[in-house]
Structure formats: structure tokens, C-alpha cells
Design an enzyme around this catalytic site. Structure first.
Site, PDB file in Angstrom:
ATOM      1  N   PRO A   1     -13.090 -43.547 -13.544  1.00 60.89           N
ATOM      2  CA  PRO A   1     -14.140 -42.317 -13.074  1.00 60.89           C
ATOM      3  C   PRO A   1     -13.384 -41.497 -12.313  1.00 60.89           C
ATOM      4  O   PRO A   1     -14.157 -40.156 -11.648  1.00 60.89           O
ATOM      5  CB  PRO A   1     -15.043 -43.068 -12.616  1.00 60.89           C
ATOM      6  CG  PRO A   1     -14.543 -44.492 -11.892  1.00 60.89           C
ATOM      7  CD  PRO A   1     -13.629 -44.798 -13.077  1.00 60.89           C
TER       8      PRO A   1
ATOM      9  N   LYS B   1     -14.606 -37.943 -16.172  1.00 61.73           N
ATOM     10  CA  LYS B   1     -14.466 -37.127 -17.508  1.00 61.73           C
ATOM     11  C   LYS B   1     -15.414 -38.305 -18.651  1.00 61.73           C
ATOM     12  O   LYS B   1     -15.385 -37.857 -19.523  1.00 61.73           O
ATOM     13  CB  LYS B   1     -12.949 -37.565 -18.056  1.00 61.73           C
ATOM     14  CG  LYS B   1     -12.011 -36.621 -17.179  1.00 61.73           C
ATOM     15  CD  LYS B   1     -12.582 -35.217 -17.453  1.00 61.73           C
ATOM     16  CE  LYS B   1     -11.959 -34.068 -16.620  1.00 61.73           C
ATOM     17  NZ  LYS B   1     -12.654 -33.041 -16.654  1.00 61.73           N
TER      18      LYS B   1
END
Ligand code: APR
Ligand code: PHB
Length: 389
Positions: free
Chosen positions: A292, A296
Site C-alpha cells: 500500500p 496503488k
């Protein structure tokens, strides 16, 4: 039952695809294993690229996002007490919007329901049939009722643990994976964010992230051991550790409070190739996972949906297979760039158990290069706001 596009999975990927198709008069049915409340209960990140914002506008689901989302023109990056800013708008002319991805999912459900979208919840025993033929179908049960859904195409939007990816034969499918040796312990607290923009922090005790959902709802993360459990961490212990990982000036102004959510997420990079097999198309987490760092996940699922939606539109409106035939190659080209950025940013900001003294020196030098070099900052900004579709 028959439809044009059978969508397995009622998360953001499946919902967005269904809503976009509906706007062009293309029929779909979403098959979701859980309940809507369960799906809305999933913890998700909070940063939206402009590409996703534009898709939500096209889907007619961006009103609340524009009313409640927070425009961020940059982000802060820190290493120990050194703090600097990456200016997205200066380098790319584009900001990002901070808005809970759970709220995106909520908005998509509201739109689907308002348009009478067909969503089956609590489906079980989902099986894909004849994907590599011109007459694919999906069978499933709801309670003790057996169902068969004939369709033209199947969109596998059923996430990392779904069944769609497994429908691609092992001698056709190739998987790439990297599992990170740490997790993220995240909390949500009804406190004002420590800073009006995000802070990605590298420290000798590990990574930390200061984020938010709104001016009175903050989201914080600290890198933790994979053996940790949320119950191992009291709120006080979390706050003390967070303060030790962010610059002291920020730590002094941090407003702490009781956590209203606390969870640990493992980190993984994963890609499966191809993302298409016959009339089955994989979208989002069903095909790829990113750590994370850089948010994305949903933003890469969005470009998959964009390519697949336009490919299906081309098929139904112009009788052209060009879009669906180029889907996997186009989607993967952008997926791998998102994988690279997420891996790079994770490598830059976390402490790895096997890091040598030299590795640490390289990490410090890389952060110093990012802090002092305009081209490096432009590159990071371009990746963070989202590369073109
Ligand atoms: N049958 C039907 N539904 C299924 C099945 C199955 N066999 N297996 C999984 N599902 C459902 C799950 O219950 C879930 O609601 O598919 C959905 C997949 O949703 P996500 O896992 O959220 O994946 P996706 O929609 O691709 O969203 C991707 O959203 O917030 C971000 O970071 C998050 O990267 C993630 C992104
Ligand atoms: C979040 O707000 O949950 C968030 C923001 C940025 C990230 C990851 C998570 O990179």
C-alpha cells in the site's frame, strides 16, 4: 438467466465496471460472495488518482467525492527528523484526492441500486464454464438454489482470493510474487490529522504513515512484525511508537485519541499473466496486488476497468474485437509500472530485517537524492499522481 457481461465480485472493480457498462446500455450481473455491508466493512486506502476520479465522473458517481474529498497538491516524506515535500502540482500539474476508497465503494453501490443494477449477494460455489469458447457461463448457488448465468463475457473482479484467476489453466498462467517481511498496523481515530497532507516516514525504528479521511478522522500506520496481532498493541503503545517514527516537530503536535479501528495488513507484490483467457478478463486484485505504499491498489484496478470497459464498448458498439484483444497487454503495461513504483517506495521507506549497513547507507542516499534532486521528485510525483492510462 442470460446477460452480456457476468461480473464476479462486487468490490470497487466490479461495481465500477458494471456502472460504466450500464451507462452505455450494456447489461451486466454482479455475483458477490458476501453481503453489501461486509464489502463496505473492508478497510481500504484513501488516495484517488485523477484517472480514477475521471472514471467515477464518467460513471456518474463523483458528486460526494467532489463535495467531501480533500485535494492534495503534494505529500511530505521524512527520514528521521529530516522532512521534505514532493509537490505533485508543480511537477505534474495534477493533484490527488483524499477520499476513503470505502466511500467510493459506497457511492458505486448507491449508483448501481439507483439504476436497478442486478447484484446477487451471498453467492456460493461460483464456477466458470467454457471461458475459452464463444458461449461462456457461470454457475453458482444462493442458499440451496442452483443458478446458471449464460453470458458473452466474464469479468473476474473477485479479488486476490477469488476463483477467476484459477480458471486460467496453470500451463497458460504465470504468477510473480514478492512477500514483504513485515506488515502495516493501522488505526483510525476521531482526531484531527497531524498535518494537512500525508507524511510517509522512514525511521530507524521502521516506517510510519500519517493519513486522514477528513478533518476529524485520521488514519495512521506503523510498520510491524508479521507475528504481531492488533490486540498486542494498546492505543498508548501505538501512539508512543508513531511519535518515535515521525519528525519530532510533528510528534509534538500529534493529537491522540482512542482507536475506532485497529488492524494489521500483510504486504505483497503479485501479478498474474495473462489477464485474459478466452472470454474471461481479470480486473483489479484478482490479477495483481501491490504493497500500500503509494496507494496503488484501487488506482491500478481503475485502469484495468478503463481498458476493459472501452474494449467491451468497442465490441458491442462497433463490432470490433481490437479493445478486448489488446486488454491484457495494455493493462499489464500499466500494472507493472504501478508494481515497480510500489516496490520502489516500499524499499525506500521500510526497514528490512536482512538489511546490511551498506543497504542502510543506500537507503539514506536514495532518500537524500529524492530530497535534493528535481528530476527524482518529478519522477516520484508522476508515479504518485498516476501514470497515463
Ligand atoms: N464469488 C463471488 N464473489 C467473490 C468471490 C467468489 N468466489 N471471491 C471473492 N469475491 C468478492 C469479494 O467478497 C469482494 O467483495 O469479490 C470482491 C473483490 O473485491 P476486492 O477484493 O475489493 O477487489 P477489487 O474490487 O479488485 O478492489 C481492488 O480496492 O480498496 C482497494 O486496496 C483495495 O486493491 C484493492 C482494490
Ligand atoms: C490511507 O489513507 O489509508 C492510505 C494513504 C496512502 C497510502 C496507503 C494508505 O499509501
Amino acid at each position: 438467466m442470460k446477460t452480456q457481461v457476468a461480473i464476479i465480485g462486487g468490490g470497487p472493480s466490479g461495481l465500477l465496471l458494471s456502472q460504466l457498462l450500464h451507462k452505455r446500455g450494456i447489461e451486466s450481473v454482479i455475483l458477490e460472495r458476501k453481503t453489501k455491508d461486509y464489502v463496505l466493512g473492508r478497510i481500504r486506502a484513501g488516495v484517488l488518482e485523477q484517472g480514477l476520479v475521471k472514471l467515477l465522473e464518467e460513471a456518474g458517481c463523483a458528486d460526494r467525492l467532489h463535495a467531501e474529498g480533500i485535494v492534495h497538491d503534494g505529500t511530505l516524506v521524512s527520514s528521521g527528523d529530516t522532512l521534505f515535500r514532493i509537490d505533485f502540482t508543480e511537477h505534474t500539474g495534477t493533484p490527488v484526492i483524499v477520499y476513503g476508497q470505502t466511500e467510493v465503494t459506497r457511492d458505486l453501490y448507491a449508483a448501481r441500486e439507483a439504476m436497478g443494477g442486478k447484484i446477487e449477494f451471498n453467492v456460493e460455489n461460483v464456477e466458470i464454464h467454457d471461458a475459452n469458447s464463444d458461449a461462456p457461463a457461470v454457475t453458482y448457488t444462493v442458499g440451496d438454489q442452483q443458478h446458471r448465468l449464460e453470458c458473452d463475457f466474464i469479468a473476474g473482479c473477485d479479488g486476490f482470493h477469488g476463483v477467476s484467476r484459477q480458471a486460467i489453466p496453470l500451463d497458460v498462467r504465470k504468477e510473480y510474487e514478492k512477500v514483504y517481511p513485515f506488515g502495516w498496523l493501522g488505526i483510525l481515530s476521531e482526531t484531527p490529522p497531524v498535518n494537512h497532507e500525508l507524511i510517509y516516514a522512514n525511521s530507524d525504528r521502521g516506517f510510519a504513515l500519517c493519513s486522514m479521511r477528513n478533518e476529524n478522522l485520521s488514519r495512521y500506520y506503523i510498520q510491524c512484525s508479521l507475528s504481531d496481532k492488533p490486540e498486542d498493541w494498546t492505543d498508548e503503545a501505538f501512539w508512543q511508537e508513531l511519535k518515535r517514527r515521525i519528525p519530532s516537530e510533528q510528534a509534538e503536535k500529534l493529537v491522540t485519541g482512542p482507536s475506532i479501528e485497529k488492524s494489521i495488513a500483510p504486504l505483497r507484490s503479485f501479478v498474474t499473466e495473462p489477464m485474459r483467457w478466452g472470454r474471461l478478463f481479470l480486473c483489479g486484485d484478482a490479477a495483481h496486488i501491490v504493497p500500500p505504499t503509494g496507494a496503488k491498489g484501487l488506482n491500478t484496478a481503475a485502469s484495468d476497468v478503463h481498458y476493459l470497459y472501452n474494449g467491451l464498448r468497442d465490441y458491442y458498439e462497433n463490432n470490433s474485437r481490437a479493445g478486448i484483444d489488446s486488454y491484457s497487454q495494455k493493462a499489464l503495461a500499466r500494472v507493472w509500472k504501478a508494481e515497480r513504483f510500489s516496490w520502489w517506495f516500499s524499499s525506500l521507506m521500510h526497514r528490512y530485517p536482512d538489511q546490511s549497513e551498506f543497504d542502510l547507507k543506500m537507503q539514506v542516499a536514495e532518500i537524500e537524492f529524492l530530497r535534493t534532486n528535481e528530476a527524482a521528485q518529478k519522477s516520484m510525483a508522476e508515479n504518485y499522481v498516476g501514470l497515463p492510462y
